[in-house]
Scaffold this active site. Structure first.
Site, PDB file in Angstrom:
ATOM      1  N   SER A 206       1.079  -1.030   0.280  1.00  0.00           N
ATOM      2  CA  SER A 206      -0.154   0.130   0.275  1.00  0.00           C
ATOM      3  C   SER A 206       0.694   1.299  -0.058  1.00  0.00           C
ATOM      4  CB  SER A 206      -0.877   0.153   1.012  1.00  0.00           C
ATOM      5  OG  SER A 206       0.325  -0.044   2.371  1.00  0.00           O
ATOM      6  N   LYS A 265     -11.617  -1.550   3.081  1.00  0.00           N
ATOM      7  CA  LYS A 265     -11.679  -0.192   1.218  1.00  0.00           C
ATOM      8  C   LYS A 265     -11.757  -0.093   0.874  1.00  0.00           C
ATOM      9  CE  LYS A 265      -6.877  -0.742   4.927  1.00  0.00           C
ATOM     10  NZ  LYS A 265      -5.432  -1.070   4.641  1.00  0.00           N
TER      11      LYS A 265
HETATM   12  C1  LIG Z   1      -5.324  -1.128   5.781  1.00  0.00           C
HETATM   13  C2  LIG Z   1      -4.837  -2.651   6.441  1.00  0.00           C
HETATM   14  C3  LIG Z   1      -5.119  -4.096   7.767  1.00  0.00           C
HETATM   15  C4  LIG Z   1      -5.639  -3.771   8.214  1.00  0.00           C
HETATM   16  O1  LIG Z   1      -6.979  -3.861   7.496  1.00  0.00           O
HETATM   17  P1  LIG Z   1      -8.190  -2.938   8.194  1.00  0.00           P
HETATM   18  O2  LIG Z   1      -9.459  -3.710   8.206  1.00  0.00           O
HETATM   19  O3  LIG Z   1      -7.785  -1.902   8.181  1.00  0.00           O
HETATM   20  O4  LIG Z   1      -8.015  -2.780   9.965  1.00  0.00           O
HETATM   21  C5  LIG Z   1      -3.883  -4.940   7.230  1.00  0.00           C
HETATM   22  N1  LIG Z   1      -3.348  -5.463   5.598  1.00  0.00           N
HETATM   23  C6  LIG Z   1      -2.512  -4.211   4.920  1.00  0.00           C
HETATM   24  C7  LIG Z   1      -1.301  -4.426   3.733  1.00  0.00           C
HETATM   25  C8  LIG Z   1      -3.008  -3.170   5.249  1.00  0.00           C
HETATM   26  O5  LIG Z   1      -3.138  -1.671   4.899  1.00  0.00           O
END
Ligand SMILES: *Cc1c(COP(=O)(O)O)cnc(C)c1O
Length: 431
Positions: A206, A265
Site C-alpha cells: 500500500s 477499503k
Molecule cells: C489496512 C491494512 C490492514 C488492516 O486492515 P483493516 O481492515 O484496516 O484493519 C491489513 N493489511 C494491510 C496491508 C493494510 O494496509
C-alpha cells in the site's frame, strides 16, 4: 529510534518522584521528540458527505475539502444500495451483535457474509474478524503459535498487523527481501526440511503500490512444502474479474493456503477476514483468541458488506473506471514532472523525502486548495521516503484532477523548489 535515546537524565528516576508526574513528563517528552522530527500526527477532522464523495467537511477549517487519500477506493461507502441494506438490517436486527460469535453474536448475516467471501475467493470457507488488522494478528499469531516448531518467512515490507501476529506467535521468523523469490528460496533452503513453514506476504503493497510476484513466491514455497498466507487488503474489490484480488487476476487463488482481506477499503465498510479450507477456517474459529474473545461485528455491517461485495463482484465497469481514473492522474502528474513513484497499481506515491516538508505540503494543500492528502511518515514508511499517497477513485472527476495537479505544483514551488516549472527537466528534482 531507540527507547533509551529519548530518555534524558532529568527523567531518569521514577522512584524518587511522584509516579504520575513522572509518567506525564515521560509522555510529553516522547511526544516532543515526534514534534521535533516533524512526524507528530495531526488528524484532519473530517465529515464525509454521503452522496457527495469525494467531498467532505473539514471541521478545523469549517470548509469543504476534496479527499485524495481515502482507502474507500471505489466510493462504496456511499453506495445507495449498501446504505439501504444497512438501514434495513438496523430496523430488523437492531444496533449491535449482542455478543461474541460464540455467545449469541453469530447472526444470519455473518454466516451469509462468510459464504459470500468464500465464493469471492473460490475457497471452501471464510472467517470474519472485526478488522483486517485483527484478522492478520489473530490468524498469523494462532497458526505460528499452535503449529509446533513453525517457522515463518515474512516479506520485508509486510504490514504492521502481520508483523504483530508473527511476533505474537513466538514462532521463529525470517525476513526475505521484498518481493524477492530468490531470497526466499535462499532462506528456505537453509531451513530444517522437517519443520513446518509458512510464507507470509501481500499482493499490493500500500505504500509503494507495487505488486508481489505471487506465482513465483508460491513456486518457491511449494518446493519446500511451505504454507502460503497472502494479504490482499489493497486488492480485493479492485482486481480480478470479480474483484477477488491479484490472486484471482493471476489465477493463483487455489495455490494459497490462506487469503486475507478487509471489508474496510474497497468494500467501504469495516471488518476483516481470512479465506481458506474448511479445516483452516474451523481451526482459526476454534483457537484464535482475536476471533473468540471479542464482540462480533454489528449485523448491519455484515449486511452492508454483503451488498457491497455483491455489487462489486458483478461490476467489472467500476473496476475499469477506477483504473481509468488512476491512469489519467498518473499521466497528468508525469506531464508536469512532479515526483511520483511509478507503480503498477492504483496507488500513486508522491515522493517528498522529508517529514517536515511532507507535513507542510499537506497543510498547504488543505489550507490554500481545500485538498486533503494525509502525509505518510516514519514508521509507516522508511525515513527519507516520506510521501503523500494519492488514491484516485471513480468519484474523482477530470476537474478534480486538474485542480489537484495545479495545487501540487503550487505547493511544490512554495514548500520545496521555488524554481520548479522553470527548468526543462525536473524529474526526481528533490531538495
Ligand atoms: C489496512 C491494512 C490492514 C488492516 O486492515 P483493516 O481492515 O484496516 O484493519 C491489513 N493489511 C494491510 C496491508 C493494510 O494496509
Amino acid at each position: 529510534m531507540t527507547q533509551s535515546g529519548v530518555c534524558d537524565q532529568s527523567l531518569a528516576s521514577p522512584i524518587l518522584r511522584n509516579a504520575s508526574e513522572w509518567t506525564e513528563e515521560f509522555f510529553a517528552t516522547r511526544l516532543d521528540t515526534l514534534k521535533a522530527e516533524g512526524r507528530y500526527r495531526v488528524f484532519a477532522e473530517i465529515e464525509r458527505r454521503a452522496g457527495d464523495f469525494p467531498r467532505a467537511l473539514e471541521h478545523r477549517l469549517s470548509a469543504e475539502v476534496t479527499i485524495w487519500c481515502s482507502n474507500d477506493y471505489l466510493g462504496m461507502g456511499q453506495h445507495p444500495e449498501v446504505l439501504a441494506s444497512m438501514q434495513r438490517a438496523i430496523q430488523d436486527s437492531g444496533a449491535g451483535a449482542g455478543g461474541t460469535r460464540n455467545i449469541s453474536g453469530t447472526t444470519h448475516h455473518h454466516v451469509l457474509l462468510e459464504a459470500d467471501l468464500a465464493d469471492l475467493h473460490g475457497t471452501e470457507a471464510a472467517l470474519v474478524f472485526t478488522s483486517g488488522y485483527v484478522a492478520n494478528e489473530a490468524a498469523l499469531g494462532t497458526i505460528g503459535r499452535e503449529i509446533p516448531n513453525c517457522m515463518i518467512f515474512s516479506d520485508a515490507l509486510n504490514h504492521a498487523s502481520m508483523i504483530a501476529g508473527i511476533r505474537h506467535s513466538g514462532a521463529e521468523k525470517h525476513i526475505f527481501r521484498h518481493n524477492d523469490p530468490e531470497d526466499l528460496d535462499r532462506l528456505l533452503r537453509k531451513a530444517d526440511p522437517g519443520r513446518p513453514k509458512l510464507v507470509a506476504f501481500e499482493s499490493v503493497y500500500s505504500m509503494d503500490g507495487d505488486i508481489a510476484p505471487i506465482g513465483a513466491l508460491c513456486d518457491v514455497a511449494e518446493r519446500y512444502g511451505a504454507m502460503t498466507y497472502l494479504d490482499e487488503v489493497h486488492a480485493v474489490g479492485l482486481y480480478g474479474a470479480r474483484g477477488g484480488g491479484i490472486s484471482e487476476r493471476d489465477n493463483l487463488a487455489h495455490r494459497l493456503t490462506a487469503i486475507q482481506g478487509t471489508l474496510g477499503k474497497a468494500f467501504g465498510l469495516m471488518g476483516g477476514y481470512v479465506a481458506g479450507s474448511h479445516k483452516l477456517v474451523d481451526f482459526l474459529r476454534s483457537f484464535a483468541p482475536g476471533f473468540i474473545f471479542t464482540t462480533a461485528l454489528p449485523p448491519a455491517i455484515a449486511a452492508g458488506a454483503r451488498t457491497s461485495i455483491e455489487i462489486v463482484k458483478n461490476s467489472p465497469t467500476i473496476r475499469s473506471r477506477h483504473q481509468d481514473r488512476v491512469t489519467r492522474l498518473k499521466g497528468l502528474l508525469a506531464e508536469v514532472g512532479l515526483p511520483t513513484l511509478p507503480s503498477p497499481s492504483h496507488i500513486i506515491p508522491f515522493m517528498v523525502g522529508d517529514a517536515a516538508v511532507c507535513q507542510d505540503i499537506s497543510e498547504n494543500l488543505l489550507r490554500r486548495h481545500a485538498i486533503y492528502v494525509q502525509p505518510i511518515n516514519y514508521p509507516t514508511v522508511p525515513r527519507g521516503t516520506e510521501r503523500l499517497r494519492l488514491t484516485p477513485s471513480p468519484v474523482h472527476s477530470d476537474d478534480d484532477m486538474f485542480h489537484l495537479v495545479e495545487a501540487l505544483k503550487e505547493s511544490w514551488i512554495r514548500c520545496v523548489d521555488p524554481r520548479f516549472g522553470q527548468r526543462a527537466s525536473l524529474m526526481g528534482g528533490k531538495t
